[in-house]
Design a protein around this motif. Structure first.
Motif, PDB file in Angstrom:
ATOM      1  N   SER A  90      40.274  56.091  44.399  1.00 12.11           N
ATOM      2  CA  SER A  90      39.238  55.172  43.914  1.00 12.11           C
ATOM      3  C   SER A  90      38.803  54.218  45.020  1.00 12.11           C
ATOM      4  CB  SER A  90      39.766  54.366  42.727  1.00 12.11           C
ATOM      5  OG  SER A  90      40.095  55.207  41.653  1.00 12.11           O
ATOM      6  N   PRO A  91      37.530  53.796  45.009  1.00 11.68           N
ATOM      7  CA  PRO A  91      37.058  52.835  46.006  1.00 11.68           C
ATOM      8  C   PRO A  91      37.851  51.532  45.934  1.00 11.68           C
ATOM      9  CG  PRO A  91      35.222  53.789  44.776  1.00 11.68           C
ATOM     10  CD  PRO A  91      36.475  54.201  44.068  1.00 11.68           C
ATOM     11  N   LEU A  92      37.922  50.852  47.046  1.00 12.41           N
ATOM     12  CA  LEU A  92      38.604  49.559  47.132  1.00 12.41           C
ATOM     13  C   LEU A  92      37.532  48.478  47.241  1.00 12.41           C
ATOM     14  CD1 LEU A  92      41.210  47.941  47.365  1.00 12.41           C
ATOM     15  CD2 LEU A  92      41.226  48.412  49.810  1.00 12.41           C
ATOM     16  N   TYR A  93      37.313  47.754  46.162  1.00 11.41           N
ATOM     17  CA  TYR A  93      36.249  46.754  46.138  1.00 11.41           C
ATOM     18  C   TYR A  93      36.709  45.470  46.828  1.00 11.41           C
ATOM     19  CZ  TYR A  93      33.062  49.443  43.292  1.00 11.41           C
ATOM     20  OH  TYR A  93      32.173  50.420  42.852  1.00 11.41           O
ATOM     21  N   LEU A  94      35.883  44.992  47.756  1.00 10.31           N
ATOM     22  CA  LEU A  94      36.149  43.750  48.465  1.00 10.31           C
ATOM     23  C   LEU A  94      35.399  42.577  47.847  1.00 10.31           C
ATOM     24  CD1 LEU A  94      35.881  45.009  52.166  1.00 10.31           C
ATOM     25  CD2 LEU A  94      37.854  45.060  50.622  1.00 10.31           C
ATOM     26  N   PHE A  95      34.223  42.847  47.275  1.00 15.06           N
ATOM     27  CA  PHE A  95      33.410  41.798  46.664  1.00 15.06           C
ATOM     28  C   PHE A  95      32.663  42.380  45.485  1.00 15.06           C
ATOM     29  CE2 PHE A  95      29.270  39.686  46.164  1.00 15.06           C
ATOM     30  CZ  PHE A  95      29.681  38.373  45.946  1.00 15.06           C
ATOM     31  N   ASP A  96      32.696  41.648  44.365  1.00 13.35           N
ATOM     32  CA  ASP A  96      31.939  42.016  43.179  1.00 13.35           C
ATOM     33  C   ASP A  96      31.212  40.762  42.714  1.00 13.35           C
ATOM     34  OD1 ASP A  96      31.276  43.610  40.730  1.00 13.35           O
ATOM     35  OD2 ASP A  96      32.447  41.993  39.809  1.00 13.35           O
ATOM     36  N   ALA A  97      29.909  40.810  42.717  1.00 12.47           N
ATOM     37  CA  ALA A  97      29.120  39.614  42.428  1.00 12.47           C
ATOM     38  C   ALA A  97      29.476  39.008  41.070  1.00 12.47           C
ATOM     39  CB  ALA A  97      27.630  39.942  42.488  1.00 12.47           C
ATOM     40  N   ALA A  98      29.712  39.828  40.072  1.00 16.41           N
ATOM     41  CA  ALA A  98      29.963  39.321  38.725  1.00 16.41           C
ATOM     42  C   ALA A  98      31.197  38.444  38.657  1.00 16.41           C
ATOM     43  CB  ALA A  98      30.092  40.484  37.751  1.00 16.41           C
ATOM     44  N   SER A  99      32.233  38.786  39.424  1.00 11.53           N
ATOM     45  CA  SER A  99      33.494  38.055  39.330  1.00 11.53           C
ATOM     46  C   SER A  99      33.767  37.123  40.511  1.00 11.53           C
ATOM     47  CB  SER A  99      34.663  39.043  39.214  1.00 11.53           C
ATOM     48  OG  SER A  99      34.695  39.911  40.334  1.00 11.53           O
ATOM     49  N   ASP A 100      33.040  37.283  41.620  1.00  9.52           N
ATOM     50  CA  ASP A 100      33.437  36.601  42.850  1.00  9.52           C
ATOM     51  C   ASP A 100      32.453  35.564  43.379  1.00  9.52           C
ATOM     52  OD1 ASP A 100      35.692  38.213  42.857  1.00  9.52           O
ATOM     53  OD2 ASP A 100      34.727  39.770  44.070  1.00  9.52           O
ATOM     54  N   THR A 101      31.286  35.470  42.791  1.00 15.79           N
ATOM     55  CA  THR A 101      30.262  34.586  43.353  1.00 15.79           C
ATOM     56  C   THR A 101      30.726  33.138  43.450  1.00 15.79           C
ATOM     57  OG1 THR A 101      28.403  35.978  42.679  1.00 15.79           O
ATOM     58  CG2 THR A 101      27.948  33.635  42.956  1.00 15.79           C
ATOM     59  N   ASP A 102      31.509  32.679  42.459  1.00 16.75           N
ATOM     60  CA  ASP A 102      31.916  31.275  42.484  1.00 16.75           C
ATOM     61  C   ASP A 102      32.874  30.957  43.612  1.00 16.75           C
ATOM     62  OD1 ASP A 102      33.966  32.772  41.348  1.00 16.75           O
ATOM     63  OD2 ASP A 102      34.641  31.130  40.072  1.00 16.75           O
ATOM     64  N   LYS A 103      33.437  31.981  44.266  1.00 20.02           N
ATOM     65  CA  LYS A 103      34.350  31.749  45.394  1.00 20.02           C
ATOM     66  C   LYS A 103      33.700  32.067  46.747  1.00 20.02           C
ATOM     67  CE  LYS A 103      37.738  30.443  42.777  1.00 20.02           C
ATOM     68  NZ  LYS A 103      38.957  31.230  42.545  1.00 20.02           N
TER      69      LYS A 103
END
Length: 867
Positions: free
Chosen positions: A677-690
């Motif tokens: 499976s891909p390894l996600y480094l950034f996901d806008a839905a969950s990470d924008t506040d950081k």
């Protein structure tokens, strides 16, 4: 050597006539017989010894504003609180106090000094610090209201009437400040019998705090000179300083004014992130550059730091590195901002972006103690090179990877975390201060401890109670929200000092402490307090009332146990691979050790109960076997048992998952995915506040058509210009963001190492393709990136990791003051190491033409992943 320069500008050149007039006044001041003078090279010296003036300490606001009100509401004696905090200043080796006085609470609208309770407490605090041999930089005018973080009160002062901006230009406000400064310097402290203008422990005055001038150079110089003249009318001969790190376009105005020095600040990670920042920030403090350092007038002026802090950084490794850079830049005094009163420290409400207190933040406080040693040991203008070479300097070392700062010399051994360092001459040691374990002390508690040699075979031991952060101290704060607790638990402590031996005698010193012991094999069980340690058979002349340096041996200040309930501190891994075992680690915070700790793993065949074993201190671990790790979501609880009662976390539910009526206790959960499976480094839905990014109007998180998905909408009217003062004078445009993903990939390290492509998913808005540079940032501050072209269609845009080349790291968050370097380049970086990557950098600017950078740039970012 002179200061490192980032820029030289013609407009900093002073006129010949102005230079002659100011320098004439300057050298007259230097020769007038004051306690302190500024020599021709801009160095403050003591008149009697000609030695350089050095001082390192803190800002501390207890007599004023929110701190004053908070203690009053709690029914805490302000005087007692000051006494306790000042003892901790002494324990940390601090010898300087700076404060911007809340003039609005001690003056009326025309500048008359009012004898208020705040002024009396300020006087009292000064007197108690003098008893500990501390020196002072006093800033009489703050311009602030007295509310923060609460609403301002209707105070009587001129600052409340006019506000900061008009106070700098309104004729009546200016006259009020002249009157106030004159009266303040003449004010006689009733506890010392000295006027502040005459107090030999007052090193200098800073006219006002962060004035933020507008207007012309001539107008600003005239204003400063009027303030300085009102202070000189008191007869004071002390150096007068003015803030030079704000409105730096008016540098000539400051340099031409009748002041003897400039004051500077440093917040290398900006302010008010709203959460603890993660990543390596040592590149941010590689050097402290002053843009007008080549001015001949400035070279004759003294330089001090009125405030500094790596705001929102929870680690203990930053302070010594910052102070190293201060000394390299020629700065003689520095005051951290800001020390929290002990009674307020459990909540961190005063300045939520800062956190400093010995009992409640011991590792950060020990870092400050080490920084004080740096300030006093490192010569002015000493250059230790650039990061990462300068992480070891003199007797000092800092490490982001170990979250460690340490001082290792023949006579002193200080450290902020577990360390493997070995003192070079254990028999010559005189002071030890630390947290955790070392070659000298083995200790499982989480409070600071101090060992001070009194005589051969006789040491004073001070042990603070355990400190545990139970919430992010940099998040939203409230007096009803506890962020840190202390616990008076006893622990074994092993001390290895050659002159103590292994059978030393332990005698209590502080009031109420009855613990007496004799070590066995160098070990005994200790509880918080102060002790006299004596080699077996050695007689001591030392008593509890005996003085050692600026403390009495029996003195001990610590808050009572504040742990009122159990906490389990645990953050599940973001993602793991199917078929891999999973190590679960948690901090189990209870007053005494629980009878047992168990991990209840929810499986298809029911609960699997695994014992969690203590590794050290409050830390417990268990391993979930690979046979239980299947694709999907892995759910588990942590269950504490105390005698007959059970408590289940994360909810703190009374009972355990085996109860027939177990309910309302959601589990910890982690994702289990296939190894491919891909390894996600950034996901806008969950990470924008950081995301660490400069604020831009109109940029926000927007929903995608699919439920649960979202885009980060980057909307730039034009690419913002970089402050040329931070970029070696070059006119350049760039907008960059950074996201720390280090915690997210911990559970899938193998896939990180095997990745071949960096994939951006998003789209350009409009009709044209837009370039964006993506870069992987390593723990050593090196960045490896390339430019990809994003079309006006939602899709995947790929970069081969083989094509990533060294690029500049953007110092994000952007620092205060804004003239500090925009870029950092780790010139010692050799190659991209996927095992060491921790952050993702987005940059808008590279790949754009000069004309395109002045046009609108709009992009949707959905995610970034590795495959």
């Amino acid at each position: 050597m002179i200061l490192k320069l980032n820029i030289k500008r013609k407009w900093f050149a002073t006129s010949l006539l102005g230079a002659i007039l100011v320098c004439s006044s300057f050298f007259t001041f230097a020769q007038n017989g004051a306690d302190i003078y500024v020599d021709s090279k801009g160095v403050m010296r003591w008149s009697g010894t000609k030695e350089e003036v050095k001082g390192f300490g803190v800002n501390y606001a207890l007599p004023f504003a929110h701190a004053y009100r908070s203690l009053a509401k709690k029914g805490v004696s302000h005087e007692k609180a000051i006494d306790e905090d000042v003892y901790h200043f002494a324990r940390l080796g601090l010898d300087l106090y700076r404060v911007h006085v809340w003039d609005t609470e001690i003056s009326d609208s025309v500048g008359n000094l009012l004898q208020t309770e705040q002024l009396r407490l300020f006087d009292y605090a000064i007197s108690k610090m003098k008893e500990r041999d501390m020196k002072f930089i006093i800033t009489p005018i703050a311009y602030w209201g007295n509310g923060w973080p609460e609403p301002d009160e209707p105070t009587p002062g001129f600052s409340h009437k006019y506000g900061k901006g008009p106070s700098l230009t309104h004729p009546e406000a200016i006259r009020a400040q002249e009157n106030y400064l004159y009266q303040f310097l003449n004010h006689v402290n009733p506890y010392t019998g000295l006027a502040y203008k005459d107090d030999p422990d007052v090193i200098a005055f800073e006219i006002s705090n962060e004035p933020h001038h507008g207007g012309t150079e001539t107008e600003v110089t005239a204003f400063i000179n009027r303030m300085s003249a009102s202070m000189r009318r008191t007869g004071t001969q002390k150096p007068i300083f003015y803030n030079m790190s704000h409105s730096v376009h008016l540098a000539n105005a400051y340099l031409n004014a009748d002041v003897q020095g400039g004051t500077f600040q440093w917040y290398p990670t900006n302010l008010m992130a709203g959460h603890a920042l993660k990543g390596n920030f040592l590149p941010h403090v590689d050097e402290y550059t002053i843009p007008f350092a080549d001015s001949s007038r400035f070279k004759q002026m003294a330089k001090i730091v009125y405030e500094f802090d790596p705001a929102d950084v929870s680690g203990s490794y930053m302070y010594p590195a910052m102070v190293r850079s201060f000394r390299e830049a020629g700065l003689q005094l520095a005051a951290h901002f800001a020390y929290d009163a002990m009674a307020m420290a459990p909540y961190n409400t005063e300045y939520g972006t800062h956190y400093m207190n010995l009992p409640f933040a011991p590792q950060k406080a020990l870092s400050l103690k080490i920084a004080s040693e740096v300030f006093h040991q490192v010569p002015l203008y000493k250059d230790f090179g650039n990061y990462p070479v300068n992480t070891t300097f003199g007797n000092f070392r800092v490490s982001h990877a170990q979250d460690l700062a340490e001082l290792v010399s023949e006579d002193k051994f200080f450290y902020t975390n577990h360390t493997t360092a070995v003192p070079p001459a254990p028999k010559k040691l005189k002071e030890v201060a630390g947290w955790g374990s070392s070659a000298v002390v083995q200790y499982e508690g989480s409070g600071a401890y101090f060992l001070d040699k009194l005589d051969r075979g006789i040491w004073r031991l001070e042990v603070m109670p355990d400190a545990i952060w139970v919430a992010d101290p940099y998040g939203k704060t409230s007096p009803r929200k506890t962020v840190s607790v202390v616990n008076w638990r006893s622990w074994p402590i092993s001390i290895r000092l050659p002159d103590l031996g292994t059978e030393y005698v332990v005698e209590p010193l502080n009031e109420g402490n009855s613990l007496e012991a004799q070590a066995r094999g160098g070990t005994f069980r200790v509880k918080p307090g102060v002790y006299l340690l004596k080699e077996k058979g050695v007689k001591s002349r030392w008593k509890g009332s005996s003085l050692w340096k600026n403390i009495r041996l029996e003195e001990f200040v610590a808050p009572a146990t504040s742990l009122e309930k159990a906490y389990v501190l645990h953050q599940p891994l973001a993602e793991v691979n199917t078929g891999d075992s999973v190590l679960i680690e948690a901090e189990i915070i209870t007053a005494d050790a629980p009878a047992s700790v168990a991990l209840w793993v929810n499986g298809s065949a029911g609960n699997n109960v695994l014992e969690m074993k203590k590794t050290r201190g409050y830390t417990y671990v268990a391993s979930i076997p690979a046979a239980l790790v299947h694709r999907g979501f892995l759910n588990y609880h942590i269950v504490l048992k105390d005698i007959e009662d059970f408590q289940t976390f994360p909810a703190g539910y009374k009972g355990h998952p085996g109860d027939w009526d177990f309910h309302d206790a959601p589990p910890y959960q982690l994702r289990v995915v296939e190894k491919a499976s891909p390894l996600y480094l950034f996901d806008a839905a969950s990470d924008t506040d950081k995301l660490m990014r400069p604020w831009v109007r109109g940029t926000s998180l927007v929903p995608a058509p699919e439920i649960g998905n979202a885009y980060y909408f980057l909307n730039l009217q034009e690419i913002p210009a970089i402050d040329p003062l931070s970029n070696e004078g070059r006119e350049e445009r760039d907008y960059s963001m950074r996201f720390y993903f280090g915690d997210r990939v911990k559970g899938r390290q193998e896939q990180l190492e095997e990745a071949q492509q960096l994939i951006f998913r998003g789209m350009a808005m409009g009709n044209q393709t837009l370039p964006m540079q993506l870069a992987l940032v390593m723990k050593d501050g090196s960045a490896w990136g390339a430019v990809l072209e994003v079309a006006p269609q939602l899709g995947d845009y790929k970069l081969s990791l083989e094509d990533l080349k060294p690029v500049k790291l953007i110092n994000l968050p952007r620092p205060y003051p804004g003239f500090l370097p925009y870029y950092f380049e780790n010139k010692s970086a050799k190659a991209l190491d996927l095992n060491a990557v921790e952050s993702l950098q987005f940059s808008v600017g590279p790949g754009l033409t000069e004309d395109a950078r002045k046009q609108a740039y709009t992009l949707l970012i959905e995610s970034v992943r590795l495959e």
